[in-house]
Design a protein around this motif. Structure first.
Motif, PDB file in Angstrom:
ATOM      1  N   GLU A 137       4.076   1.661   8.913  1.00  0.00           N
ATOM      2  CA  GLU A 137       4.118   3.006   8.350  1.00  0.00           C
ATOM      3  C   GLU A 137       3.700   2.993   6.889  1.00  0.00           C
ATOM      4  O   GLU A 137       2.978   3.896   6.413  1.00  0.00           O
ATOM      5  CB  GLU A 137       5.532   3.572   8.495  1.00  0.00           C
ATOM      6  CG  GLU A 137       5.714   4.987   7.982  1.00  0.00           C
ATOM      7  CD  GLU A 137       4.909   6.005   8.756  1.00  0.00           C
ATOM      8  OE1 GLU A 137       4.620   7.082   8.191  1.00  0.00           O
ATOM      9  OE2 GLU A 137       4.550   5.732   9.923  1.00  0.00           O
ATOM     10  N   ALA A 138       4.111   1.963   6.149  1.00  0.00           N
ATOM     11  CA  ALA A 138       3.698   1.861   4.742  1.00  0.00           C
ATOM     12  C   ALA A 138       2.199   1.656   4.623  1.00  0.00           C
ATOM     13  O   ALA A 138       1.535   2.245   3.744  1.00  0.00           O
ATOM     14  CB  ALA A 138       4.455   0.710   4.089  1.00  0.00           C
ATOM     15  N   MET A 139       1.622   0.839   5.505  1.00  0.00           N
ATOM     16  CA  MET A 139       0.169   0.632   5.477  1.00  0.00           C
ATOM     17  C   MET A 139      -0.566   1.918   5.838  1.00  0.00           C
ATOM     18  O   MET A 139      -1.632   2.220   5.266  1.00  0.00           O
ATOM     19  CB  MET A 139      -0.204  -0.484   6.453  1.00  0.00           C
ATOM     20  CG  MET A 139       0.327  -1.852   6.043  1.00  0.00           C
ATOM     21  SD  MET A 139      -0.003  -3.140   7.259  1.00  0.00           S
ATOM     22  CE  MET A 139      -1.791  -3.140   7.264  1.00  0.00           C
ATOM     23  N   ARG A 140      -0.007   2.688   6.767  1.00  0.00           N
ATOM     24  CA  ARG A 140      -0.644   3.955   7.157  1.00  0.00           C
ATOM     25  C   ARG A 140      -0.644   4.949   5.999  1.00  0.00           C
ATOM     26  O   ARG A 140      -1.653   5.621   5.724  1.00  0.00           O
ATOM     27  CB  ARG A 140       0.103   4.523   8.369  1.00  0.00           C
ATOM     28  CG  ARG A 140      -0.418   5.861   8.860  1.00  0.00           C
ATOM     29  CD  ARG A 140       0.308   6.274  10.135  1.00  0.00           C
ATOM     30  NE  ARG A 140      -0.069   7.606  10.532  1.00  0.00           N
ATOM     31  CZ  ARG A 140       0.505   8.714  10.083  1.00  0.00           C
ATOM     32  NH1 ARG A 140       1.531   8.628   9.217  1.00  0.00           N
ATOM     33  NH2 ARG A 140       0.110   9.907  10.489  1.00  0.00           N
ATOM     34  N   GLN A 141       0.490   5.018   5.310  1.00  0.00           N
ATOM     35  CA  GLN A 141       0.574   5.928   4.168  1.00  0.00           C
ATOM     36  C   GLN A 141      -0.396   5.503   3.071  1.00  0.00           C
ATOM     37  O   GLN A 141      -1.040   6.348   2.422  1.00  0.00           O
ATOM     38  CB  GLN A 141       2.017   5.946   3.627  1.00  0.00           C
ATOM     39  CG  GLN A 141       3.048   6.534   4.580  1.00  0.00           C
ATOM     40  CD  GLN A 141       2.813   8.010   4.856  1.00  0.00           C
ATOM     41  OE1 GLN A 141       2.190   8.715   4.043  1.00  0.00           O
ATOM     42  NE2 GLN A 141       3.340   8.477   5.988  1.00  0.00           N
TER      43      GLN A 141
END
Length: 202
Positions: free
Chosen positions: A177-181
């Protein structure tokens, strides 16, 4: 006659395992002479623990077996429990022994003995050793309920009642999720730069 037919006829003519010697189901004893807390000795000469003595910890009447303290030990694997924070380990634990393979220990001679029942003057029913004639009293432990599958913890940080219901779970964001953001933020920055460059050229 073919080998397959011969094998089939042999299987059909073979007696059932329940009728063979050694597979006969034993009837439960009419009276349970051994209770929890009794000192017993292994009397089966074929058993690897023959001659050992110990106190009975558990009596499994449904299977006609008993568990004796420090007798018939075998390695037992305990899986890890992440919820309790314990690691996997292998310990030595007692295995059960059939009820017919043990006898009560005579309190006078210290040898295994069979018993008989008799009544005292006050009407109390007691166990009498056939070896020495001594009374073998039943331990007080057998009257207490058998507690199994209980998990006890001596360490506790909870003192107040409101601490029990306090929410201590902290949600941690997923790495994906952090990489997506981060990817969305990068794409927005590129679109902003491209949009700004188009207005300046116009």
């Amino acid at each position: 006659m073919s080998s397959g037919r011969t094998k089939l006829m042999g299987m059909l003519m073979r007696p059932k395992r329940s009728k063979l010697k050694g597979y006969q189901k034993q009837d439960p004893p009419r009276r349970w002479n051994i209770v929890r807390g009794d000192t017993v000795q292994v009397i089966d000469r074929k058993h690897p623990e023959f001659g050992k003595q110990g106190k009975v910890q558990v009596v499994i009447r449904e299977k006609m077996r008993v568990i004796i303290e420090n007798v018939n030990l075998a390695p037992k694997h305990i899986p890890a429990d992440p919820m309790r924070g314990t690691k996997a380990e292998t310990i030595m634990a007692e295995r059960s022994i059939h009820y017919s393979n043990v006898n009560l220990v005579d309190p006078v001679s210290g040898f295994p003995t069979k018993i008989r029942y008799n009544y005292l003057e006050d009407g109390t029913k007691v166990r009498i050793s056939k070896r020495s004639g001594a009374i073998i009293p039943k331990p007080q432990l057998w009257k207490q309920p058998q507690l199994t599958n209980l998990i006890a913890s001596e360490d506790s940080d909870t003192i107040k009642a409101e601490d029990v219901w306090a929410e201590t779970f902290e949600e941690r964001p997923s790495k994906w999720e952090a990489m997506r953001q981060e990817l969305l933020r990068t794409m927005e920055e590129k679109e902003t730069k491209m949009g700004g460059g188009g207005d300046a050229s116009a």
